[in-house]
Design a protein around this motif. Structure first.
Motif, PDB file in Angstrom:
ATOM      1  N   PHE A 174       0.809  -1.218   0.000  1.00 25.59           N
ATOM      2  CA  PHE A 174       0.000   0.000   0.000  1.00 25.59           C
ATOM      3  C   PHE A 174       0.848   1.277   0.000  1.00 25.59           C
ATOM      4  O   PHE A 174       0.320   2.370   0.186  1.00 25.59           O
ATOM      5  CB  PHE A 174      -0.936   0.007   1.218  1.00 25.59           C
ATOM      6  CG  PHE A 174      -2.009  -1.033   1.148  1.00 25.59           C
ATOM      7  CD1 PHE A 174      -3.121  -0.847   0.349  1.00 25.59           C
ATOM      8  CD2 PHE A 174      -1.910  -2.203   1.873  1.00 25.59           C
ATOM      9  CE1 PHE A 174      -4.117  -1.806   0.283  1.00 25.59           C
ATOM     10  CE2 PHE A 174      -2.906  -3.171   1.821  1.00 25.59           C
ATOM     11  CZ  PHE A 174      -4.011  -2.975   1.015  1.00 25.59           C
ATOM     12  N   THR A 175       2.161   1.146  -0.177  1.00 27.06           N
ATOM     13  CA  THR A 175       3.010   2.341  -0.211  1.00 27.06           C
ATOM     14  C   THR A 175       2.872   3.027  -1.564  1.00 27.06           C
ATOM     15  O   THR A 175       2.601   2.398  -2.586  1.00 27.06           O
ATOM     16  CB  THR A 175       4.485   1.970   0.024  1.00 27.06           C
ATOM     17  OG1 THR A 175       4.896   1.020  -0.975  1.00 27.06           O
ATOM     18  CG2 THR A 175       4.676   1.381   1.404  1.00 27.06           C
TER      19      THR A 175
ATOM     20  N   ALA B 289      -4.946   8.180 -10.764  1.00 24.36           N
ATOM     21  CA  ALA B 289      -5.843   8.897  -9.854  1.00 24.36           C
ATOM     22  C   ALA B 289      -5.247   9.038  -8.462  1.00 24.36           C
ATOM     23  O   ALA B 289      -5.535  10.020  -7.757  1.00 24.36           O
ATOM     24  CB  ALA B 289      -7.190   8.172  -9.774  1.00 24.36           C
ATOM     25  N   ILE B 290      -4.427   8.080  -8.052  1.00 23.62           N
ATOM     26  CA  ILE B 290      -3.803   8.173  -6.734  1.00 23.62           C
ATOM     27  C   ILE B 290      -2.888   9.395  -6.670  1.00 23.62           C
ATOM     28  O   ILE B 290      -2.918  10.159  -5.694  1.00 23.62           O
ATOM     29  CB  ILE B 290      -3.018   6.890  -6.418  1.00 23.62           C
ATOM     30  CG1 ILE B 290      -3.973   5.698  -6.340  1.00 23.62           C
ATOM     31  CG2 ILE B 290      -2.236   7.033  -5.113  1.00 23.62           C
ATOM     32  CD1 ILE B 290      -3.285   4.356  -6.209  1.00 23.62           C
TER      33      ILE B 290
ATOM     34  N   GLU C 207      -9.285   8.466   4.897  1.00 26.80           N
ATOM     35  CA  GLU C 207      -8.079   8.170   4.117  1.00 26.80           C
ATOM     36  C   GLU C 207      -8.124   6.753   3.552  1.00 26.80           C
ATOM     37  O   GLU C 207      -7.831   6.530   2.371  1.00 26.80           O
ATOM     38  CB  GLU C 207      -6.843   8.351   4.994  1.00 26.80           C
ATOM     39  CG  GLU C 207      -5.539   8.160   4.242  1.00 26.80           C
ATOM     40  CD  GLU C 207      -4.332   8.451   5.109  1.00 26.80           C
ATOM     41  OE1 GLU C 207      -3.244   8.660   4.540  1.00 26.80           O
ATOM     42  OE2 GLU C 207      -4.460   8.459   6.346  1.00 26.80           O
ATOM     43  N   ALA C 208      -8.486   5.779   4.370  1.00 24.40           N
ATOM     44  CA  ALA C 208      -8.509   4.394   3.915  1.00 24.40           C
ATOM     45  C   ALA C 208      -9.500   4.191   2.773  1.00 24.40           C
ATOM     46  O   ALA C 208      -9.194   3.524   1.772  1.00 24.40           O
ATOM     47  CB  ALA C 208      -8.846   3.473   5.083  1.00 24.40           C
ATOM     48  N   THR C 209     -10.691   4.756   2.907  1.00 21.40           N
ATOM     49  CA  THR C 209     -11.697   4.586   1.857  1.00 21.40           C
ATOM     50  C   THR C 209     -11.335   5.370   0.605  1.00 21.40           C
ATOM     51  O   THR C 209     -11.640   4.943  -0.513  1.00 21.40           O
ATOM     52  CB  THR C 209     -13.084   5.000   2.368  1.00 21.40           C
ATOM     53  OG1 THR C 209     -13.032   6.347   2.892  1.00 21.40           O
ATOM     54  CG2 THR C 209     -13.562   4.069   3.477  1.00 21.40           C
ATOM     55  N   LEU C 210     -10.679   6.527   0.769  1.00 24.19           N
ATOM     56  CA  LEU C 210     -10.213   7.293  -0.387  1.00 24.19           C
ATOM     57  C   LEU C 210      -9.237   6.479  -1.228  1.00 24.19           C
ATOM     58  O   LEU C 210      -9.384   6.365  -2.447  1.00 24.19           O
ATOM     59  CB  LEU C 210      -9.546   8.592   0.073  1.00 24.19           C
ATOM     60  CG  LEU C 210      -8.661   9.298  -0.977  1.00 24.19           C
ATOM     61  CD1 LEU C 210      -9.494   9.790  -2.140  1.00 24.19           C
ATOM     62  CD2 LEU C 210      -7.872  10.423  -0.333  1.00 24.19           C
TER      63      LEU C 210
ATOM     64  N   ALA D  50      -9.535   5.282  -5.097  1.00 24.37           N
ATOM     65  CA  ALA D  50      -8.561   5.745  -6.078  1.00 24.37           C
ATOM     66  C   ALA D  50      -7.819   4.567  -6.701  1.00 24.37           C
ATOM     67  O   ALA D  50      -7.512   4.566  -7.904  1.00 24.37           O
ATOM     68  CB  ALA D  50      -7.576   6.710  -5.426  1.00 24.37           C
ATOM     69  N   TRP D  51      -7.523   3.554  -5.891  1.00 26.59           N
ATOM     70  CA  TRP D  51      -6.845   2.359  -6.400  1.00 26.59           C
ATOM     71  C   TRP D  51      -7.718   1.610  -7.399  1.00 26.59           C
ATOM     72  O   TRP D  51      -7.249   1.169  -8.452  1.00 26.59           O
ATOM     73  CB  TRP D  51      -6.476   1.451  -5.229  1.00 26.59           C
ATOM     74  CG  TRP D  51      -5.877   0.144  -5.645  1.00 26.59           C
ATOM     75  CD1 TRP D  51      -4.621  -0.091  -6.137  1.00 26.59           C
ATOM     76  CD2 TRP D  51      -6.523  -1.137  -5.601  1.00 26.59           C
ATOM     77  NE1 TRP D  51      -4.446  -1.426  -6.399  1.00 26.59           N
ATOM     78  CE2 TRP D  51      -5.597  -2.093  -6.079  1.00 26.59           C
ATOM     79  CE3 TRP D  51      -7.795  -1.560  -5.185  1.00 26.59           C
ATOM     80  CZ2 TRP D  51      -5.907  -3.447  -6.161  1.00 26.59           C
ATOM     81  CZ3 TRP D  51      -8.102  -2.908  -5.266  1.00 26.59           C
ATOM     82  CH2 TRP D  51      -7.166  -3.828  -5.748  1.00 26.59           C
TER      83      TRP D  51
END
Length: 377
Positions: free
Chosen positions: A3-4, A71-72, A286-289, A293-294
């Motif tokens: 997830f980095t 998008a990230i 943040e987690a849901t964003l 985006a992913w």
């Protein structure tokens, strides 16, 4: 799973921090003290700096003069922009330009994205419809007429519409398909009226009265509007996250200095618990964003379409940013309403972001429809 962020994504965020470092949230009159618009245009000098830093072309491929990022990366940049309340159509222009490059006809793809990526043209998107709750594409009809299209309907609350070169308007056809029409400002058959956001910025109400649009400026590819809408919604979540993080930072700094009974109020349990709750809100936002985006960036599958993850992210963003600014106002006391202090501006922008691309209730309905349509094992 890793997830980095990649080096390229981190470089985009670092470049954004450099560009936004000199931006002050107090750069225009306070919306609380201004009857009309706080300014007649967006921040053009900042826009030029963003173009020089290649931050307007993040999502474009190298052939169109872009960085070929995803998008990230855009959300990382938007997150930084919201911390200083940057007055630029970065989200709208980036998303619309990327949609044209991805789905537009050959002629349009060659003509427009590269210029928009250099800051020579500015695009925005009519994504609010007439109420902000109903689907935006249902607010305008489009029908073929010879070599072009004829559009009728109304779109409201279009960000930066009076200052941009093109408005991307979703419209539905008789066959119940959605097309995207790129409509120049002051185009024949259009009336653009001034509206105002809680932020004090100008919005536009666009009335289309048998407006004729050449076929080359209409994107009819399947999925174009859905992709653009998801990207806009996810970008709005990134803006809400950046704003909320800055507001919590301001609140932490204030409560650490403000004393009662000889102690900083931050040491009081009631204050600490409220701040901790808002920190949890931000981490959920943040987690849901990044999940949304992913999904957009990779096209990865899931139990639900990507729109489900986008809906979850927007529910958290709308509810979370509202709670963050409300708690900040409470913990600041009367000082939070001081128009010489920036917190009231963040509160106004938070309300705008909460409702942009639909409030939480609208996305809860959308998520419910997706759950009803997709059986989960």
């Amino acid at each position: 799973m890793d997830f980095t962020f990649t080096e390229e994504q981190q470089a985009a965020a670092e470049a954004a921090r450099g560009v936004f470092a000199g931006v002050s949230p107090d750069g225009v009159p306070s919306p609380a003290l201004t009857a009309g618009a706080v300014a007649e245009d967006f921040d053009r000098p900042l826009w030029a700096r963003l173009a020089e830093a290649d931050l307007l072309s993040l999502l474009l491929d190298e052939e169109a003069g872009g960085a070929g990022l995803d998008a990230i990366a855009l959300c990382l940049v938007l997150r930084e922009s919201a911390k200083v309340l940057a007055r630029v159509p970065l989200l709208e222009n980036s998303a619309a330009t990327a949609a044209v490059r991805r789905y537009g006809g050959e002629e349009l793809r060659a003509e427009l994205p590269a210029r928009a990526g250099r800051g020579e043209l500015v695009l925005t998107v009519a994504a609010n419809g007439t109420t902000g709750h109903d689907p935006a594409e249902r607010a305008v009809t489009a029908r073929r007429d010879g070599t072009g299209w004829v559009l009728d309907g109304v779109q409201t609350a279009i960000p930066w519409a009076l200052d941009t070169d093109f408005v991307v308007v979703p419209a539905h056809t008789d066959a119940d398909l959605t097309v995207l029409a790129l409509i120049p400002r002051d185009h024949e058959g259009t009336v653009l009226a001034e509206q105002f956001s809680t932020t004090g910025e100008r919005l536009g109400e666009l009335r289309l009265e048998s407006a004729r649009i050449a076929d080359r400026y209409v994107v009819a590819a399947p999925g174009a509007w859905e992709w653009l809408r998801d990207l806009l919604t996810t970008g709005t979540c990134a803006l809400a996250l950046g704003l909320g993080e800055e507001v919590l930072r301001m609140t932490s700094a204030y409560t650490s200095k403000r004393e009662q009974f000889g102690f900083p109020v931050a040491t009081f349990q009631a204050v600490a618990v409220q701040a901790a709750d808002r920190y949890i809100d931000l981490r959920a936002m943040e987690a849901t964003l990044w999940q949304a985006a992913w999904r957009i960036s990779t096209g990865a599958g899931g139990a639900l379409p990507a729109a489900g993850d986008v809906a979850v992210a927007k529910i958290w963003a709308s509810e979370g940013v509202r709670r963050v600014v409300q708690t900040a106002q409470h913990l600041h006391g009367g000082f939070g309403a001081d128009t010489e202090y920036a917190l009231h501006r963040y509160h106004a922008w938070a309300k705008h972001l909460e409702l942009s691309l639909g409030p939480a209730a609208a996305h809860e309905e959308a998520l419910g429809d997706l759950l009803a349509a997709h059986a989960l094992g």
